[in-house]
Design a protein around this motif. Structure first.
Motif, PDB file in Angstrom:
ATOM      1  N   GLY A 166      22.391  29.637  -2.616  1.00 41.23           N
ATOM      2  CA  GLY A 166      22.792  30.441  -3.775  1.00 41.23           C
ATOM      3  C   GLY A 166      23.428  31.734  -3.299  1.00 41.23           C
ATOM      4  N   ARG A 167      24.522  32.135  -3.976  1.00 45.46           N
ATOM      5  CA  ARG A 167      25.241  33.352  -3.554  1.00 45.46           C
ATOM      6  C   ARG A 167      25.524  34.258  -4.743  1.00 45.46           C
ATOM      7  NH1 ARG A 167      31.335  30.935  -2.449  1.00 45.46           N
ATOM      8  NH2 ARG A 167      31.242  29.323  -4.039  1.00 45.46           N
ATOM      9  N   SER A 168      24.609  34.254  -5.735  1.00 49.03           N
ATOM     10  CA  SER A 168      24.844  35.126  -6.885  1.00 49.03           C
ATOM     11  C   SER A 168      24.626  36.578  -6.485  1.00 49.03           C
ATOM     12  CB  SER A 168      23.904  34.758  -8.037  1.00 49.03           C
ATOM     13  OG  SER A 168      22.581  35.135  -7.725  1.00 49.03           O
ATOM     14  N   ASN A 169      25.202  37.484  -7.298  1.00 45.08           N
ATOM     15  CA  ASN A 169      25.013  38.921  -7.043  1.00 45.08           C
ATOM     16  C   ASN A 169      23.585  39.344  -7.338  1.00 45.08           C
ATOM     17  OD1 ASN A 169      27.682  39.239  -6.351  1.00 45.08           O
ATOM     18  ND2 ASN A 169      28.316  39.691  -8.446  1.00 45.08           N
ATOM     19  N   HIS A 190      26.057  27.428  -0.631  1.00 45.57           N
ATOM     20  CA  HIS A 190      26.440  27.394  -2.053  1.00 45.57           C
ATOM     21  C   HIS A 190      26.981  26.013  -2.383  1.00 45.57           C
ATOM     22  CE1 HIS A 190      30.376  27.960  -0.317  1.00 45.57           C
ATOM     23  NE2 HIS A 190      29.861  28.978   0.378  1.00 45.57           N
ATOM     24  N   SER A 191      27.593  25.890  -3.554  1.00 45.83           N
ATOM     25  CA  SER A 191      27.971  24.545  -4.015  1.00 45.83           C
ATOM     26  C   SER A 191      29.078  23.916  -3.163  1.00 45.83           C
ATOM     27  CB  SER A 191      28.403  24.592  -5.485  1.00 45.83           C
ATOM     28  OG  SER A 191      29.592  25.334  -5.617  1.00 45.83           O
ATOM     29  N   LYS A 192      29.803  24.721  -2.387  1.00 47.58           N
ATOM     30  CA  LYS A 192      30.880  24.154  -1.555  1.00 47.58           C
ATOM     31  C   LYS A 192      30.428  23.957  -0.104  1.00 47.58           C
ATOM     32  CE  LYS A 192      33.895  24.680  -4.985  1.00 47.58           C
ATOM     33  NZ  LYS A 192      32.922  25.075  -6.005  1.00 47.58           N
ATOM     34  N   MET A 274       6.613  38.751  -9.063  1.00 51.44           N
ATOM     35  CA  MET A 274       7.025  39.824  -8.150  1.00 51.44           C
ATOM     36  C   MET A 274       8.187  40.633  -8.725  1.00 51.44           C
ATOM     37  SD  MET A 274       5.060  39.840  -5.581  1.00 51.44           S
ATOM     38  CE  MET A 274       5.856  40.833  -4.319  1.00 51.44           C
ATOM     39  N   THR A 275       8.999  39.992  -9.572  1.00 55.00           N
ATOM     40  CA  THR A 275      10.188  40.677 -10.086  1.00 55.00           C
ATOM     41  C   THR A 275       9.793  41.930 -10.873  1.00 55.00           C
ATOM     42  OG1 THR A 275      11.438  38.623 -10.115  1.00 55.00           O
ATOM     43  CG2 THR A 275      12.246  40.369 -11.537  1.00 55.00           C
ATOM     44  N   ILE A 276       8.823  41.787 -11.775  1.00 51.06           N
ATOM     45  CA  ILE A 276       8.422  42.953 -12.585  1.00 51.06           C
ATOM     46  C   ILE A 276       7.671  43.962 -11.715  1.00 51.06           C
ATOM     47  CG2 ILE A 276       6.986  43.719 -14.533  1.00 51.06           C
ATOM     48  CD1 ILE A 276       7.893  41.279 -16.066  1.00 51.06           C
TER      49      ILE A 276
HETATM   50  P1  NDP Z   1      23.557  31.435 -10.463  1.00 48.21           P
HETATM   51  O1  NDP Z   1      23.861  30.271 -11.349  1.00 48.21           O
HETATM   52  O2  NDP Z   1      24.261  32.716 -10.679  1.00 48.21           O
HETATM   53  O3  NDP Z   1      23.816  30.985  -8.946  1.00 48.21           O
HETATM   54  C1  NDP Z   1      23.426  29.737  -8.479  1.00 48.21           C
HETATM   55  C2  NDP Z   1      23.910  29.550  -7.078  1.00 48.21           C
HETATM   56  O4  NDP Z   1      23.510  28.254  -6.652  1.00 48.21           O
HETATM   57  C3  NDP Z   1      25.430  29.629  -6.934  1.00 48.21           C
HETATM   58  O5  NDP Z   1      25.789  30.401  -5.809  1.00 48.21           O
HETATM   59  C4  NDP Z   1      25.856  28.174  -6.755  1.00 48.21           C
HETATM   60  O6  NDP Z   1      26.972  27.994  -5.913  1.00 48.21           O
HETATM   61  C5  NDP Z   1      24.627  27.577  -6.087  1.00 48.21           C
HETATM   62  N1  NDP Z   1      24.566  26.141  -6.340  1.00 48.21           N
HETATM   63  C6  NDP Z   1      24.594  25.521  -7.543  1.00 48.21           C
HETATM   64  N2  NDP Z   1      24.539  24.184  -7.366  1.00 48.21           N
HETATM   65  C7  NDP Z   1      24.473  23.975  -6.035  1.00 48.21           C
HETATM   66  C8  NDP Z   1      24.404  22.816  -5.239  1.00 48.21           C
HETATM   67  N3  NDP Z   1      24.414  21.587  -5.778  1.00 48.21           N
HETATM   68  N4  NDP Z   1      24.356  22.961  -3.895  1.00 48.21           N
HETATM   69  C9  NDP Z   1      24.353  24.186  -3.341  1.00 48.21           C
HETATM   70  N5  NDP Z   1      24.416  25.325  -4.050  1.00 48.21           N
HETATM   71  C10 NDP Z   1      24.476  25.224  -5.382  1.00 48.21           C
HETATM   72  O7  NDP Z   1      21.989  31.604 -10.543  1.00 48.21           O
HETATM   73  P2  NDP Z   1      21.037  32.869 -10.164  1.00 48.21           P
HETATM   74  O8  NDP Z   1      21.244  33.260  -8.760  1.00 48.21           O
HETATM   75  O9  NDP Z   1      21.136  33.903 -11.224  1.00 48.21           O
HETATM   76  O10 NDP Z   1      19.595  32.180 -10.345  1.00 48.21           O
HETATM   77  C11 NDP Z   1      19.197  31.094  -9.528  1.00 48.21           C
HETATM   78  C12 NDP Z   1      17.871  30.579 -10.044  1.00 48.21           C
HETATM   79  O11 NDP Z   1      16.896  31.607  -9.929  1.00 48.21           O
HETATM   80  C13 NDP Z   1      17.877  30.193 -11.532  1.00 48.21           C
HETATM   81  O12 NDP Z   1      16.998  29.097 -11.716  1.00 48.21           O
HETATM   82  C14 NDP Z   1      17.296  31.417 -12.220  1.00 48.21           C
HETATM   83  O13 NDP Z   1      16.665  31.110 -13.445  1.00 48.21           O
HETATM   84  C15 NDP Z   1      16.295  31.870 -11.191  1.00 48.21           C
HETATM   85  N6  NDP Z   1      15.986  33.306 -11.267  1.00 48.21           N
HETATM   86  C16 NDP Z   1      14.670  33.649 -11.185  1.00 48.21           C
HETATM   87  C17 NDP Z   1      14.286  34.963 -11.223  1.00 48.21           C
HETATM   88  C18 NDP Z   1      12.841  35.296 -11.102  1.00 48.21           C
HETATM   89  O14 NDP Z   1      12.421  36.367 -11.508  1.00 48.21           O
HETATM   90  N7  NDP Z   1      12.026  34.426 -10.501  1.00 48.21           N
HETATM   91  C19 NDP Z   1      15.277  36.048 -11.413  1.00 48.21           C
HETATM   92  C20 NDP Z   1      16.654  35.584 -11.364  1.00 48.21           C
HETATM   93  C21 NDP Z   1      16.977  34.254 -11.320  1.00 48.21           C
HETATM   94  P3  NDP Z   1      28.460  28.512  -6.307  1.00 48.21           P
HETATM   95  O15 NDP Z   1      28.412  29.994  -6.100  1.00 48.21           O
HETATM   96  O16 NDP Z   1      29.339  27.815  -5.336  1.00 48.21           O
HETATM   97  O17 NDP Z   1      28.678  28.129  -7.732  1.00 48.21           O
END
Ligand code: NDP
Length: 298
Positions: A166-169, A190-192, A274-276
């Motif tokens: 995962g590479r979200s901000n 990530h997905s690619k 842990m988040t809160i």
């Molecule tokens: P995003 O959807 O923003 O990012 C998901 C990432 O996973 C993307 O980088 C995506 O790649 C990658 N991905 C998706 N499918 C695949 C795959 N098949 N193979 C490899 N990589 C893949 O999600 P978030 O980062 O916001 O959240 C991730 C998870 O964490 C969610 O389930 C969310 O609910 C949870 N979460 C939990 C929190 C907590 O407090 N516990 C707080 C925040 C989030 P690409 O960039 O290429 O699309």
């Protein structure tokens, strides 16, 4: 092997307890009560539950919670005006604008308008840049919680092969930066990504932040590895359960991975709590910094 289950609920309660003690000392010694403003725009039920829980925990830690609820029709200018007002309010040490925002509002603009010193979510470009530069910063709460949990399973994270899926901000990128700061060797997938399975199999520490229910299977895991499951996925309940009931699962197939991993976080009860707790810690740190006090030693 049966994994040690990293009990995020207990670790988070312990952290909240330490923050609460530090908040009481701040009041006793300096007459200060840290305050956090939580801004919710619109009617998203999941966000409403989350915001209510946050406010309860903020109050339980002895801090001041300022809840600002705005209608879904709020304009970007109106939200910017509220952020400006909260930036200027000395009783507000932390500002959290709950995401997602309605489509008429550019969330990047809103985040950039928050005073970086009050940015307890750690999403402001200045804090993102400071974290990437290895400078002190307010860092995002979920990634901070992930690293704290990983550290409970290792004397040090230095030199570990860490893979972040995962590479979200919000999760992937900041958790990778925090692991680098701990001297882990970090790969972000990530997905690619090609050969995700091969990458994961080499990981001493695997962080799954994907948002795909139970995608990470037992044969992805190096025996003895630490696995931190960030995913929160709502899926249909198991057979035999009441129709229409759903349950929450992580990105990791918990039961089978627990048979291979050395340590594993459950969902729920792992990263979530842990988040809160880290939000409270960030608010305390922000309040100390804004009042010229040293960072609390937690
Ligand atoms: P995003 O959807 O923003 O990012 C998901 C990432 O996973 C993307 O980088 C995506 O790649 C990658 N991905 C998706 N499918 C695949 C795959 N098949 N193979 C490899 N990589 C893949 O999600 P978030 O980062 O916001 O959240 C991730 C998870 O964490 C969610 O389930 C969310 O609910 C949870 N979460 C939990 C929190 C907590 O407090 N516990 C707080 C925040 C989030 P690409 O960039 O290429 O699309």
């Amino acid at each position: 092997m049966t994994a040690h289950i990293i009990d995020g609920k207990t670790i988070a309660a312990d952290l909240r307890g330490k923050v609460t003690d530090a908040v009481h000392r701040l009041l006793r010694d300096r007459g200060l009560v840290p305050g956090i403003a939580v801004v919710l725009v619109g009617e998203n039920p999941a966000s409403e539950v989350y915001v209510r829980t946050k406010s309860k925990m903020v109050a339980a830690a002895g801090m001041h919670a300022i809840d600002r609820k705005l209608p879904a029709t709020t304009s970007e200018a109106e939200l910017l005006a509220l952020v400006g007002e909260l930036n200027a309010d000395p009783a507000v040490n932390g500002i959290l604008v709950q995401l997602p925002l309605p489509p008429q509002i550019d969330s990047h603009k809103i985040i950039a308008a928050i005073d970086p010193a009050k940015d307890v979510d750690g999403f402001h470009p200045l804090n993102v840049g400071r974290l990437a530069s290895g400078l002190p910063a307010l860092v995002p709460c979920t990634p901070l919680g992930c690293v704290m949990l990983a550290k409970t399973a290792h004397v040090s994270l230095a030199g570990l092969d860490a893979v972040v899926i995962g590479r979200s901000n919000i999760v992937g990128k900041p958790v990778a930066q925090l692991l680098l700061a701990e001297n882990a060797t970090v790969t972000v997938a990530h997905s690619k990504t090609r050969d995700l399975l091969g990458l994961c199999r080499r990981a001493d520490l695997l962080i799954a932040a994907i948002g795909r229910p139970e995608m990470v299977r037992a044969d992805w895991i190096k025996p003895g590895a630490t696995v931190i499951d960030v995913g929160i996925n709502r899926v249909a309940g198991q057979e035999g359960q009441q129709a229409g009931k759903s349950r929450i699962v992580g990105d990791v197939a918990y039961a089978e991975v627990a048979a291979v991993a050395g340590a594993l976080t459950p969902v729920p009860g792992g990263v979530g709590p842990m988040t809160i707790a880290c939000l409270l810690l960030n608010t305390l740190r922000a309040a100390c910094a804004q009042n010229g006090l040293p960072a609390p030693s937690i």
